[in-house]
Motif scaffolding. Structure first.
Motif, PDB file in Angstrom:
ATOM      1  N   VAL A 149       0.851  -1.073  -0.014  1.00  0.00           N
ATOM      2  CA  VAL A 149      -0.059  -0.108  -0.032  1.00  0.00           C
ATOM      3  C   VAL A 149       0.924   1.221   0.031  1.00  0.00           C
ATOM      4  N   HIS A 150       0.744   2.123  -1.098  1.00  0.00           N
ATOM      5  CA  HIS A 150       1.573   3.202  -0.981  1.00  0.00           C
ATOM      6  C   HIS A 150       0.434   4.352  -0.863  1.00  0.00           C
ATOM      7  N   LEU A 151       1.073   5.375   0.026  1.00  0.00           N
ATOM      8  CA  LEU A 151       0.249   6.495   0.726  1.00  0.00           C
ATOM      9  C   LEU A 151       0.789   7.823   0.480  1.00  0.00           C
ATOM     10  N   ALA A 152      -0.174   8.661   0.212  1.00  0.00           N
ATOM     11  CA  ALA A 152       0.306  10.223   0.103  1.00  0.00           C
ATOM     12  C   ALA A 152      -0.356  10.922   1.054  1.00  0.00           C
ATOM     13  N   MET A 153       0.124  11.598   2.209  1.00  0.00           N
ATOM     14  CA  MET A 153      -0.753  12.069   3.292  1.00  0.00           C
ATOM     15  C   MET A 153      -0.459  13.858   3.341  1.00  0.00           C
ATOM     16  N   ASP A 154      -1.637  14.485   3.471  1.00  0.00           N
ATOM     17  CA  ASP A 154      -1.233  15.842   3.603  1.00  0.00           C
ATOM     18  C   ASP A 154      -0.890  16.440   5.028  1.00  0.00           C
ATOM     19  N   LEU A 176       5.543   6.787  -7.169  1.00  0.00           N
ATOM     20  CA  LEU A 176       5.455   8.214  -6.758  1.00  0.00           C
ATOM     21  C   LEU A 176       4.710   8.961  -8.064  1.00  0.00           C
ATOM     22  N   SER A 177       5.044   8.949  -9.205  1.00  0.00           N
ATOM     23  CA  SER A 177       4.317   9.517 -10.213  1.00  0.00           C
ATOM     24  C   SER A 177       2.879   9.238 -10.278  1.00  0.00           C
ATOM     25  N   ARG A 201      16.051   9.713 -10.291  1.00  0.00           N
ATOM     26  CA  ARG A 201      15.578  10.763 -11.313  1.00  0.00           C
ATOM     27  C   ARG A 201      14.303  10.693 -11.513  1.00  0.00           C
ATOM     28  N   ARG A 202      13.347   9.648 -11.592  1.00  0.00           N
ATOM     29  CA  ARG A 202      12.267   9.803 -12.084  1.00  0.00           C
ATOM     30  C   ARG A 202      11.475  10.352 -10.724  1.00  0.00           C
ATOM     31  N   CYS A 203      11.741  10.117  -9.634  1.00  0.00           N
ATOM     32  CA  CYS A 203      11.027  10.743  -8.601  1.00  0.00           C
ATOM     33  C   CYS A 203      10.914  12.221  -8.573  1.00  0.00           C
ATOM     34  N   HIS A 204      12.410  12.803  -8.756  1.00  0.00           N
ATOM     35  CA  HIS A 204      12.717  13.997  -8.684  1.00  0.00           C
ATOM     36  C   HIS A 204      11.975  14.628  -9.788  1.00  0.00           C
ATOM     37  N   THR A 205      12.042  14.022 -11.131  1.00  0.00           N
ATOM     38  CA  THR A 205      11.283  14.578 -12.260  1.00  0.00           C
ATOM     39  C   THR A 205       9.877  14.890 -12.007  1.00  0.00           C
TER      40      THR A 205
END
Length: 310
Positions: A149-154, A176-177, A201-205
């Motif tokens: 499970v991948h999460l992005a939290m505010d 991440l993208s 590099r993919r994440c930073h881009t």
């Protein structure tokens, strides 16, 4: 050199936060009397669905929250509807099981003013195999299998803004993208904080393309990249600051340690159960989204606001 004093914190909204904790104990915070319970006619050939997606999601939220089988869920939902004096029919267990596979879960979230500061991380959750106690006591009898499970939290509201559910083979960086794509295009991204697994590099881009700033520690063997794109220049700036001020100082200066909040959120995700009940991947994904919807719903009455004194 003397030991520095420990930091002190103070809660600034204890009265409202205390009231929000009390409201979280009410089962009616998931119940909206104005919801469309019965499905509208789709205008297609074949038998139309009887219950709306909101009705099926409500039933599955009760199932996940109390850890009930499907048959017991129907009885609990019937009791809740009777408590609120609603004469609505209750879907049977086979209807809930069938609709769970194709359900589009609606996840509500609050929006704080200003750019969106995200914390990203992932965790594994088991769906097949022996429990921890049985494995420790008698050894594993069959292979344990996991999903990721991948999460992005505010950071400001504590709500989960993006979710990805993948196999255990998928790494953190490639997802991440996809997490950032779930943020509306009109939403401004301020910072994206993650661990060293996102130092690619993919994440930073992906972060630079959304106009955000990466708070990601550089690998210990990291080297300067060829500055042929904005992402490479941003990564090189992080590397130079790390070499000049030190890795620990740079983490404190950038606010990296706030990432512990999403690790605590992972524990909240598993508080609904250390394993998921479904075996089908589509039903597993729906169950995870239901858990996230519950977490955001518990946050809706209010969260603690803490300020640092010293």
């Amino acid at each position: 050199m003397s030991k520095p004093e420990a930091a002190r914190y103070r809660m600034t909204n204890w009265k409202s936060y205390n009231e929000s904790l009390r409201r979280r104990g009410s089962p009616l915070i998931w119940m909206d009397k104005d919801m469309v319970w019965l499905a509208n006619k789709a205008g297609r050939r074949g038998r139309p669905p009887v219950f709306s997606g909101a009705a099926i999601q409500f039933c599955l939220m009760v199932k996940v929250l109390f850890g009930l089988p499907l048959r017991q869920t129907t009885g609990t939902v019937a009791s809740i509807l009777e408590m609120v004096e609603l004469d609505w029919p209750v879907p049977d267990f086979s209807t809930m099981s069938r609709r769970q596979k194709t359900l589009t879960v609606q996840i509500s979230c609050r929006r704080a003013p200003g750019p969106l500061n995200l914390l990203v991380d992932s965790t594994g959750i088991k769906f097949l195999g022996d429990g921890e106690w049985l494995a420790h006591k008698h050894g594993t009898h069959r292979k344990r299998q996991y999903r990721k499970v991948h999460l992005a939290m505010d950071t400001d509201t504590g709500d989960i803004r993006a979710v990805e559910f993948t196999s255990s083979r998928e790494g953190d960086g490639p997802e991440l993208s996809d997490l950032l794509k779930q943020i509306p295009p009109e939403g401004l991204v301020g910072t994206v904080t993650g661990d060293g697994a996102f130092d690619t590099r993919r994440c930073h881009t992906a972060i630079v393309d959304r106009g955000g700033t990466a708070i990601i520690p550089i690998r210990k063997n990291g080297r300067l990249w060829k500055e042929d794109c904005p992402a490479a220049r941003a990564c090189n700036d992080i590397l130079r600051a790390t070499k000049r001020f030190g890795r620990a100082n740079r983490k404190v200066w950038s606010g990296y340690h706030v990432r512990s909040r999403i690790e605590a959120r992972m524990r909240c995700l598993k508080s609904f159960g250390e394993r998921i009940a479904s075996q089908d991947p589509d039903r597993q994904a729906a169950e995870i989204y239901i858990r996230v919807a519950l977490m955001n719903r518990f946050n809706a009455p209010g969260t603690a606001e803490i300020e640092r004194l010293a």
